[in-house]
Structures are given as C-alpha cells and as structure tokens.
Design a protein around this motif. Structure first.
Motif, PDB file in Angstrom:
ATOM      1  N   ASP A  35       4.468  24.705 -14.587  1.00 38.23           N
ATOM      2  CA  ASP A  35       3.283  24.337 -14.234  1.00 38.23           C
ATOM      3  C   ASP A  35       3.246  22.080 -14.407  1.00 38.23           C
ATOM      4  O   ASP A  35       3.416  21.319 -13.616  1.00 38.23           O
ATOM      5  N   ALA A  36       4.082  21.987 -15.565  1.00 38.27           N
ATOM      6  CA  ALA A  36       3.593  20.538 -16.265  1.00 38.27           C
ATOM      7  C   ALA A  36       4.866  19.567 -14.922  1.00 38.27           C
ATOM      8  O   ALA A  36       3.893  18.822 -14.756  1.00 38.27           O
ATOM      9  N   ARG A  37       5.662  20.175 -15.283  1.00 41.49           N
ATOM     10  CA  ARG A  37       6.746  19.480 -14.388  1.00 41.49           C
ATOM     11  C   ARG A  37       6.719  19.577 -13.042  1.00 41.49           C
ATOM     12  O   ARG A  37       6.896  18.408 -12.537  1.00 41.49           O
ATOM     13  N   LYS A  38       6.227  20.833 -12.779  1.00 41.87           N
ATOM     14  CA  LYS A  38       5.939  20.596 -10.657  1.00 41.87           C
ATOM     15  C   LYS A  38       4.618  19.345 -10.878  1.00 41.87           C
ATOM     16  O   LYS A  38       4.489  18.981  -9.559  1.00 41.87           O
ATOM     17  N   GLU A  39       3.910  19.276 -11.881  1.00 40.74           N
ATOM     18  CA  GLU A  39       2.802  18.672 -11.510  1.00 40.74           C
ATOM     19  C   GLU A  39       3.157  17.160 -11.495  1.00 40.74           C
ATOM     20  O   GLU A  39       2.506  16.257 -10.470  1.00 40.74           O
ATOM     21  N   MET A  40       4.175  17.499 -12.500  1.00 42.80           N
ATOM     22  CA  MET A  40       4.216  15.465 -12.232  1.00 42.80           C
ATOM     23  C   MET A  40       5.148  15.396 -11.105  1.00 42.80           C
ATOM     24  O   MET A  40       5.356  14.145 -10.530  1.00 42.80           O
ATOM     25  N   GLU A  41       5.719  15.784 -10.575  1.00 42.35           N
ATOM     26  CA  GLU A  41       6.878  15.663  -9.479  1.00 42.35           C
ATOM     27  C   GLU A  41       5.826  15.821  -8.368  1.00 42.35           C
ATOM     28  O   GLU A  41       5.726  14.628  -7.217  1.00 42.35           O
ATOM     29  N   LYS A  42       4.927  16.719  -8.094  1.00 44.20           N
ATOM     30  CA  LYS A  42       3.564  16.329  -7.344  1.00 44.20           C
ATOM     31  C   LYS A  42       3.159  14.504  -7.426  1.00 44.20           C
ATOM     32  O   LYS A  42       3.101  14.237  -6.105  1.00 44.20           O
ATOM     33  N   ARG A  43       2.859  14.858  -8.439  1.00 46.50           N
ATOM     34  CA  ARG A  43       2.118  13.157  -9.007  1.00 46.50           C
ATOM     35  C   ARG A  43       3.214  12.056  -8.490  1.00 46.50           C
ATOM     36  O   ARG A  43       2.418  10.653  -7.598  1.00 46.50           O
ATOM     37  N   ALA A  44       4.259  12.129  -8.725  1.00 52.05           N
ATOM     38  CA  ALA A  44       4.948  11.263  -8.525  1.00 52.05           C
ATOM     39  C   ALA A  44       5.605  10.882  -7.018  1.00 52.05           C
ATOM     40  O   ALA A  44       5.666   9.271  -6.362  1.00 52.05           O
ATOM     41  N   ALA A  45       5.253  11.743  -6.273  1.00 56.28           N
ATOM     42  CA  ALA A  45       5.421  12.089  -4.918  1.00 56.28           C
ATOM     43  C   ALA A  45       4.174  10.606  -4.525  1.00 56.28           C
ATOM     44  O   ALA A  45       4.747  10.683  -2.894  1.00 56.28           O
ATOM     45  N   ALA A  46       3.324  11.220  -4.669  1.00 57.70           N
ATOM     46  CA  ALA A  46       1.872  10.956  -4.074  1.00 57.70           C
ATOM     47  C   ALA A  46       1.752   8.935  -3.964  1.00 57.70           C
ATOM     48  O   ALA A  46       1.530   8.558  -2.904  1.00 57.70           O
ATOM     49  N   GLU A  47       2.134   9.629  -5.825  1.00 59.47           N
ATOM     50  CA  GLU A  47       2.389   7.589  -5.853  1.00 59.47           C
ATOM     51  C   GLU A  47       3.275   6.605  -4.703  1.00 59.47           C
ATOM     52  O   GLU A  47       3.084   5.665  -4.075  1.00 59.47           O
ATOM     53  N   ALA A  48       4.451   7.359  -4.408  1.00 60.92           N
ATOM     54  CA  ALA A  48       5.465   7.310  -3.593  1.00 60.92           C
ATOM     55  C   ALA A  48       4.862   7.323  -2.142  1.00 60.92           C
ATOM     56  O   ALA A  48       5.223   5.873  -1.306  1.00 60.92           O
ATOM     57  N   ARG A  49       4.315   7.499  -1.633  1.00 59.23           N
ATOM     58  CA  ARG A  49       3.746   7.637  -0.389  1.00 59.23           C
ATOM     59  C   ARG A  49       2.835   6.420  -0.058  1.00 59.23           C
ATOM     60  O   ARG A  49       2.589   6.272   0.598  1.00 59.23           O
ATOM     61  N   HIS A  50       1.557   6.759  -1.799  1.00 54.60           N
ATOM     62  CA  HIS A  50       1.604   4.891  -0.915  1.00 54.60           C
ATOM     63  C   HIS A  50       1.628   3.894  -1.216  1.00 54.60           C
ATOM     64  O   HIS A  50       1.381   2.872  -1.317  1.00 54.60           O
ATOM     65  N   GLU A  51       2.863   3.609  -1.890  1.00 55.06           N
ATOM     66  CA  GLU A  51       3.178   2.373  -2.416  1.00 55.06           C
ATOM     67  C   GLU A  51       4.401   2.141  -1.597  1.00 55.06           C
ATOM     68  O   GLU A  51       3.997   1.647  -0.931  1.00 55.06           O
ATOM     69  N   ALA A  52       4.452   3.477  -0.233  1.00 56.47           N
ATOM     70  CA  ALA A  52       5.135   3.503   1.189  1.00 56.47           C
ATOM     71  C   ALA A  52       3.834   2.421   2.048  1.00 56.47           C
ATOM     72  O   ALA A  52       4.750   1.717   2.924  1.00 56.47           O
ATOM     73  N   ILE A  53       3.082   3.213   1.905  1.00 56.95           N
ATOM     74  CA  ILE A  53       2.015   2.524   3.227  1.00 56.95           C
ATOM     75  C   ILE A  53       1.233   1.589   2.469  1.00 56.95           C
ATOM     76  O   ILE A  53       1.465   1.183   3.493  1.00 56.95           O
ATOM     77  N   TYR A  54       0.605   0.989   1.312  1.00 56.49           N
ATOM     78  CA  TYR A  54       0.009  -0.269   0.945  1.00 56.49           C
ATOM     79  C   TYR A  54       0.722  -1.473   0.097  1.00 56.49           C
ATOM     80  O   TYR A  54       0.271  -2.372   0.804  1.00 56.49           O
ATOM     81  N   GLY A  55       1.891  -0.376   0.371  1.00 51.94           N
ATOM     82  CA  GLY A  55       3.226  -1.777   0.226  1.00 51.94           C
ATOM     83  C   GLY A  55       3.095  -2.510  -1.169  1.00 51.94           C
ATOM     84  O   GLY A  55       3.539  -3.516  -2.316  1.00 51.94           O
ATOM     85  N   GLU A  56       2.032  -1.964  -2.344  1.00 50.20           N
ATOM     86  CA  GLU A  56       1.689  -2.338  -3.494  1.00 50.20           C
ATOM     87  C   GLU A  56       1.011  -1.224  -4.088  1.00 50.20           C
ATOM     88  O   GLU A  56       1.075   0.252  -3.844  1.00 50.20           O
ATOM     89  N   MET A  57       1.534  -0.915  -5.494  1.00 49.36           N
ATOM     90  CA  MET A  57       1.473   0.205  -6.234  1.00 49.36           C
ATOM     91  C   MET A  57      -0.080   0.348  -6.195  1.00 49.36           C
ATOM     92  O   MET A  57      -0.870  -0.330  -6.289  1.00 49.36           O
ATOM     93  N   TYR A  58      -0.378   2.055  -6.181  1.00 56.87           N
ATOM     94  CA  TYR A  58      -2.180   2.698  -5.673  1.00 56.87           C
ATOM     95  C   TYR A  58      -1.891   3.818  -6.519  1.00 56.87           C
ATOM     96  O   TYR A  58      -0.681   4.391  -6.677  1.00 56.87           O
ATOM     97  N   LYS A  59      -3.431   4.076  -7.620  1.00 61.96           N
ATOM     98  CA  LYS A  59      -3.104   4.885  -8.303  1.00 61.96           C
ATOM     99  C   LYS A  59      -3.860   5.963  -7.241  1.00 61.96           C
ATOM    100  O   LYS A  59      -5.496   5.843  -7.259  1.00 61.96           O
ATOM    101  N   PRO A  60      -3.642   7.156  -7.069  1.00 59.91           N
ATOM    102  CA  PRO A  60      -4.641   8.062  -6.359  1.00 59.91           C
ATOM    103  C   PRO A  60      -5.172   8.555  -7.705  1.00 59.91           C
ATOM    104  O   PRO A  60      -5.297   8.781  -7.964  1.00 59.91           O
ATOM    105  N   PRO A  61      -6.989   9.117  -6.816  1.00 58.76           N
ATOM    106  CA  PRO A  61      -7.693   9.789  -8.112  1.00 58.76           C
ATOM    107  C   PRO A  61      -7.717  11.220  -7.925  1.00 58.76           C
ATOM    108  O   PRO A  61      -8.009  12.580  -7.372  1.00 58.76           O
ATOM    109  N   PHE A  62      -6.531  10.915  -9.171  1.00 59.39           N
ATOM    110  CA  PHE A  62      -6.078  11.865  -9.191  1.00 59.39           C
ATOM    111  C   PHE A  62      -7.335  13.015 -10.283  1.00 59.39           C
ATOM    112  O   PHE A  62      -7.561  12.519 -11.091  1.00 59.39           O
TER     113      PHE A  62
END
Length: 436
Positions: A35-62
């Motif tokens: 479960d922890a491994r899947k959660e890490m992958e989910k959070r990493a994917a979310a980070e990548a999406r935000h970085e692609a959209i905003y062009g900068e590092m962005y931490k979503p409200p986990f």
C-alpha cells in the motif's frame, strides 16, 4: 519531494505456507508495504502532472496521514456498516420554490434555442433573492430567500444577464457573479469543480451568508472531458449534487434539447448520453405552443419532466416580452423577460403533446379557472352533499372533465357523513373544512 526520495523497501515472499502460518495472527505488514509503495507512486505521478502544468515544482495538498499505518485494525476490520430503518427519521426536503426547485440537488432546465431558458433563470433568481410571493414566479406560495451565485460560460454578465435580472426584479445585492479564478499573478481561468476551486467557493459562501441557489448556466461546465461520454456526464452531474449538498442550496444548469425533439417523450428530448436524463434529480422542460399565442397571450409552456422529490402535475404558461430598462446614467437598454400567463393542469407529457399539436386553446385554461372559482364559491360556507355539489357545478356550466381536474387542483376532501349508518351520504369540502 516524494518523487525525489529513494526508499529501500524489503522484499517479502508471501507465497510460502510457512510464512502464512507465521503471519496468521500478526498484522499484514506485506500488505502495508505494498500500500505504501502504491501511495508513493500515486504522489509522484501527481507531482509530475503539476510540474508539467505549472512549469515549476508544486506540492499538492496531500493528506497529513502517515505513509504507513501499523494499526492492525485498519487492515482487518472490514465489517459491513448498517443502520436499522426504525432508528432513523424521514428527512424533510427543503425547497427554494415549492414543488419545483428542491435544495441539495441539481436541477436541469432544457429546451430548444430561443425559447427563454435564460429569462426563466432570471425569474427564478428574482424570486430567490426576494423570497415571499414575489411576482417573478407564478406560484404565490411563500418561497425562501437567500443569495445567488451565478457562474456563466456563455452569456456576458454585464450586457446580457444583468439587464435580464433587472427586468425580472431581482435583488441585485444578493446576486454574485463568479467571473473566474486567478491561478497566478497574471491569468484568470474559468472556475472548475476541482478541490481547490470548491474551497474557494466555500470561502466565498462563508463571506456572504446563506446561499439559496447556484447557477451553472451551461451544464457541460461540470463535465471533464468528452461530454458525449456517459461516465463523464454521470461523474460531472454527481459533483453538482455533492456541491449542492455541501452548500445546502439548489443548483440549476441549462442543457439543450435534441434538434428534432417534437413529438418525443419529455425525458427523451435532452441532447447527450443516457446520464443526461438519469443523473439529475429534477428536470424542467420549456416548449413552444405551436398554435400560440393563446387568447391569454401565452406562447410557451414550462413543465417538469422529472421530479423525484415532488409531484409532476401541471405546468405554467408564459410568453417572452421585450422591455426597456434605465441605467443610472439615464441610458436606455433593451432586454427581455418572462411574463407568466397562468397555470395549466394535467400530466406533463399530455401538456407538451397538446402544445405541439396546435390543440392548446386558451379556452382550456379559462375553463379550468372558471371551474376553480365556481367550486370555491360553492364550498365557501362548508361541506355539501356530493349529489348537490355535482348539480350546482353542472348548473354553472362546468364540464365533468373540468370539474374533476379542479377537484384535484384544490385537493378537495371527500368523506362520508355520520348519523345515518350505511345510508349516510358522501360530501365534498375544501381542505381543512372537514367536520370533526
């Protein structure tokens, strides 16, 4: 950032019988690790999406929950949750407009183009912001009063919507236009239904007070992706229901009818996939009267083709009239508004069929009104024996059909008098006038 971390998680072989026997009474750490491994992958994917959209590092409200939860009960307690019906109380459905506009659900207004849908919304807003029996809505039953949040993606607020609200008599102090969301220091974007935008709406609601109604002028504003996809529509409309419940208000949006809808069942007229008709709890339909205008001046009708929390009986006649309003600087602006022309009884499907067949004459509306007035006059002093009641109604020139429809509208009480046993006659009276 989670996507930048390296976490060495141990490999656990869970396939051996020996391991399963050892772990039978222990927490399932292997499942926790997975479960922890899947959660890490989910959070990493979310980070990548935000970085692609905003062009900068962005931490979503986990969520602030730990990555690992070593509480065995969290994984073992999967019991079914149930509530006995006798322990519950039926909930009263609150309504912004009695029998027409329930709170906590999404209502869809449909109809062909140029049929007055936006003007109908202006009338609803006028009633919701004034409350009571404001004449902008045809039913004189008292209505609740509150603020209205207006979200539009089609008509301009200043040049189209505002003049119509003024013409309808809306209390502009309680009408709020959402013009967009500032995502950064420069760009203003359209409001969406994401978590952050809902939070912004919620904060705004807290600042203005009680909200009676929210209007998403175009229903597709709530749909992410292809609006022809049934699942996308289902998900989008479910979000509107959730938003209505969260804000404890009604939500209305507009959807077009199919191009060739004449003669179809009222619920089969909406353009789009099946979810367009199944997802909303309430659907209104506006239709043009083919033989109009009637003697009363009506050119259109408004009925409810779906109402899971109210009765469907009857509809309203209306017309659209041009009107001039005056700005504060004296300038004249031409706009339009709804003029309500009366109530028409009957099943919505039958009303629509008559309107489109050219058989809806004004005398039908007038005759029902005559029947209502006649019966009220006959029963004004109390109950009357059924035979005497029918005789007086017939003498007044009221047809049997109009009499029966008027009895339904007035919700007359029919009861058997006491004192003569089985020979006691039946009688009619107005609601609340039954003998004790």
């Amino acid at each position: 950032m989670f996507s930048k971390q390296i976490m060495n998680l141990p490999f656990v072989d869970t396939t051996t019988a020996e391991y399963r026997e050892q772990q039978k009474d222990k927490p399932n750490y292997a499942q926790m690790i997975e479960d922890a491994r899947k959660e890490m992958e989910k959070r990493a994917a979310a980070e990548a999406r935000h970085e692609a959209i905003y062009g900068e590092m962005y931490k979503p409200p986990f969520p602030s929950e730990p990555l690992f939860n070593f509480n065995p009960g969290h994984y073992r307690d999967k019991s079914l949750q149930a509530v006995t019906a006798s322990s519950m109380e039926p909930e009263i459905i609150e309504e912004v407009l009695p029998d027409w506009l329930p709170k906590n659900v999404h209502t869809l207004l449909s109809g062909a183009s140029a049929i007055g849908k936006s003007q109908i919304l202006a009338s609803v807003v006028a009633r919701a912001t004034n409350g009571g029996s404001h004449p902008s809505w045809p039913d004189a039953s008292p209505s609740m009063c509150g603020h209205v949040i207006f979200i539009s993606s089609e008509d301009d607020f200043a040049s189209v919507i505002l003049p119509r609200l003024v013409a309808a008599g809306a209390n502009l102090e309680k009408v709020h236009f959402i013009t967009g969301v500032r995502r950064n220091s420069h760009d203003v974007d359209t409001l969406g239904l994401g978590q952050e935008d809902i939070k912004r709406l919620s904060d705004f609601k807290q600042s203005i007070g009680s909200v009676a109604l929210m209007i998403f002028e175009i229903a597709t504003m709530a749909i992410h992706g292809d609006s022809r996809n049934n699942q996308n529509v289902q998900t989008g409309f479910a979000k509107l229901d959730e938003l209505a419940k969260r804000f404890n208000c009604a939500i209305i949006s507009i959807a077009p009818s199919t191009r060739y809808s004449k003669g179809k069942d009222p619920l089969s007229r909406l353009a789009g996939p099946r979810a367009v008709t199944t997802a909303p709890r309430s659907i209104w339909l506006a239709v043009k009267i083919e033989a109009g205008p009637t003697d009363e001046g009506a050119t259109h009708i408004l009925v409810r083709s779906k109402a899971s929390a109210a009765k469907l009986e009857g509809g309203y006649l209306y017309s659209i009239e041009g009107v001039d309003i005056t700005r504060s600087d004296g300038a004249i602006i031409n706009t339009s508004r709804i003029v309500w022309r009366g109530y028409i009884p009957g099943d919505p499907a039958d009303i629509v069929k008559r309107a489109e067949s050219g058989k809806m004459a004004a005398k039908t509306v007038n005759s029902i009104g005559d029947a209502l007035n006649c019966i009220r006059d006959i029963l004004r002093n109390g109950h009357i024996i059924s035979t005497e009641f029918n005789r007086k109604v017939a003498e007044a020139g009221i047809t049997t059909r109009d009499r029966d429809q008027a009895k339904k509208i007035l919700e007359l009480a029919h009861f058997k008098l006491k004192g003569e046993g089985k020979a006691s006659p039946w009688a009619w009276c107005l609601p609340g006038d039954e003998p004790t």
